[in-house]
Enzyme design. Structure first.
Site, PDB file in Angstrom:
ATOM      1  N   GLU A 298       0.804  -1.224   0.000  1.00  0.00           N
ATOM      2  CA  GLU A 298       0.000   0.000   0.000  1.00  0.00           C
ATOM      3  C   GLU A 298       0.844   1.286   0.000  1.00  0.00           C
ATOM      4  OE1 GLU A 298      -2.912  -0.423   3.118  1.00  0.00           O
ATOM      5  OE2 GLU A 298      -3.934  -2.020   2.056  1.00  0.00           O
TER       6      GLU A 298
ATOM      7  N   GLU B 169      -5.374  -8.488   0.137  1.00  0.00           N
ATOM      8  CA  GLU B 169      -6.159  -8.124   1.330  1.00  0.00           C
ATOM      9  C   GLU B 169      -7.601  -7.841   0.938  1.00  0.00           C
ATOM     10  OE1 GLU B 169      -4.657  -4.968   3.836  1.00  0.00           O
ATOM     11  OE2 GLU B 169      -2.582  -5.621   3.512  1.00  0.00           O
TER      12      GLU B 169
HETATM   13  O1  IFM Z   1      -4.622  -3.345   8.768  1.00  0.00           O
HETATM   14  C1  IFM Z   1      -4.496  -2.799   7.503  1.00  0.00           C
HETATM   15  C2  IFM Z   1      -3.268  -3.339   6.793  1.00  0.00           C
HETATM   16  O2  IFM Z   1      -2.106  -3.168   7.526  1.00  0.00           O
HETATM   17  C3  IFM Z   1      -3.102  -2.630   5.475  1.00  0.00           C
HETATM   18  N1  IFM Z   1      -4.292  -2.673   4.702  1.00  0.00           N
HETATM   19  C4  IFM Z   1      -5.537  -2.320   5.339  1.00  0.00           C
HETATM   20  C5  IFM Z   1      -5.692  -3.087   6.634  1.00  0.00           C
HETATM   21  C6  IFM Z   1      -7.036  -2.744   7.299  1.00  0.00           C
HETATM   22  O3  IFM Z   1      -7.186  -1.371   7.454  1.00  0.00           O
END
Ligand code: IFM
Length: 447
Positions: free
Chosen positions: A166, A353
């Protein structure tokens, strides 16, 4: 009722990140990270929470791997803590840090679980921050040195690598919105950091290829979807602009070797620009083997002058929200995947994710998280739709294996399939855990 099916070679997994679960912040030679520092600044993190203990996963390798094994996942996405390997960011290697991850990865493999390793999930060594952190181009070289060491150490064991998780959050949340470490609020800094992260990514991919390390490598940007509220051109443009902030700003340099003009102009009007040196874009524009996609939320939006950075406002048209207040928009998942396919082609994609916060504690030993199961089913249905539309999807990882440290929200937001009691560190499998374990066995579920 209908049945959603997945190909038998699909990789199902769960994700975590080092700072969010490991704890043991000052053990076995680990150096400090920017999150150790940031979380100690009063007012930055809810309840003043920090990752000193987190889920104590550093000490619970066997317990956590047993959870993965029973869950039946074939993939585990985790991150390595840079300050455990190089306590000062570069230079002297901390053997105990390497040993920890060797033990962990060996045990994953013994249990038939493939590691999918994130090299950087936000825990920059504080020593590098003291020299300017990601604003300093020297950090790029330190990152390549760190990655190079990991490639040599884990060659043959870890075959799937993600350079940076990210980059939008690292740069824009960390340096423009100021909500994450190190908490600066300056658009120019954010653009510099985003560019340096992309360079760190590209140079690392290049090194990986030069070394001939067996396996695949890519990065894991977070994306979202902005559906225009109407077909008025200004609504469509506003949505394009804000979407580009998440997607094109990071994808165009990697896939095309340039920044999207729509935002270059927008940022220029705000007095900020990308400082590109000769050769930078060639470094960034390295072919990648895999693309990680993180998707949680989307929204319906429209043009509104002066609203936010992009003259764009969200409209509440009645979608549900998770407890962290993310709008639930599963169709946006399909749309953004199709958009990526159309713009960037068919690089193999792992959903690295996707998941939901529902803050329930066990009642009589059980967590009935039906809403999480519903969220997962809705999003997996869109993944199946995308697969059927030709998106080159290879796998899916839920965020997260267990409840953990949710950055500036501290421990107040629970994303896990496994509940963690932060007083006792007891793990309790939620209903969603059992639901996902069935999917991992069957490769189908009912809706
Ligand atoms: O917890 C975070 C993760 O570290 C990065 N992506 C989003 C998740 C949830 O907000």
């Amino acid at each position: 009722m209908s049945i959603i099916t997945f190909p038998k070679d699909f990789r199902f997994g769960v994700s975590t990140a080092a700072y969010q679960i490991e704890g043991a912040y000052n053990e076995d030679g680990r150096g400090m990270s920017i999150w150790d520092t940031f979380s100690r600044i009063p007012g930055k993190v809810r309840n003043g929470d920090n990752g000193d203990i987190a889920c104590d996963s550093y000490h619970r390798i066997d317990e956590d791997i047993a959870l993965l094994k029973e869950l039946g996942v074939n993939t585990y996405r985790f991150s390595i803590a840079w300050p455990r390997i190089f306590p000062n960011g570069r230079g002297e290697v901390n053997q105990k840090g390497l040993d920890h991850y060797h033990t962990f990865v060996d045990k994953l493999l013994e249990n038939g679980i493939e590691p999918l390793c994130t090299i950087y999930h936000w825990d920059l060594p504080q020593a590098l921050q003291d020299e300017g952190g990601w604003k300093n181009r020297q950090t790029i070289e330190a990152f390549v040195e760190y990655s190079d060491l990991l490639f040599h150490e884990f060659s043959g064991k870890i075959k799937s690598w993600l350079t940076i998780n990210e980059p939008w959050c690292v740069s824009f949340l960390g340096y423009f919105v100021g909500e994450q470490a190190p908490g600066e609020k300056n658009l120019q800094s954010a653009l510099d950091v985003a560019h340096h992260l992309l360079l760190a990514h590209g140079k690392t991919v290049k090194r990986f290829k030069e070394l001939g390390i067996p396996g695949e490598i890519g990065f894991a940007p977070n994306v979202t979807w902005y559906e225009p509220f109407s077909d008025r051109p200004e609504d469509i443009e506003a949505c394009k602009r804000i979407s580009a902030w998440f997607t094109e700003w990071f994808f165009d340099p990697v896939f095309k070797g340039s920044y999207p003009q729509i935002l270059v102009d927008w940022f220029a009007a705000k007095g900020a620009k990308v400082n590109i040196e000769e050769g930078d874009m060639e470094f960034i524009n390295q072919p990648i083997d895999i693309l990680g996609i993180n998707y949680y939320t989307g929204t319906v939006s429209r043009y509104k002058e002066g609203q936010g950075t992009f003259d764009c406002e969200h409209i509440d048209i009645g979608f549900d929200h998770t407890d962290i207040d993310f709008t639930i928009y599963p169709e946006g998942f399909y749309k953004v995947l199709m958009d990526i396919k159309n713009k960037y082609g068919d690089v193999p994609i792992y959903i690295t994710e996707n998941g939901a916060t529902y803050n329930q504690d066990p009642i009589d030993g059980r967590v009935r998280d039906d809403k999480r199961i519903k969220y997962l089913k809705q999003h997996l249905t869109q993944i199946s739709r995308a697969l059927n539309s030709g998106v080159n999807l290879k796998g899916y990882c839920i965020w997260s294996l267990m409840d953990n440290y949710e950055w500036s929200y501290g421990y107040s937001m629970r994303f896990g399939l496994v509940h963690v009691d932060y007083q006792t560190l007891k793990r309790t499998k939620k209903d969603s855990y059992y639901w996902y374990s069935k999917l991992n066995q069957n490769y189908w579920f009912e809706v």
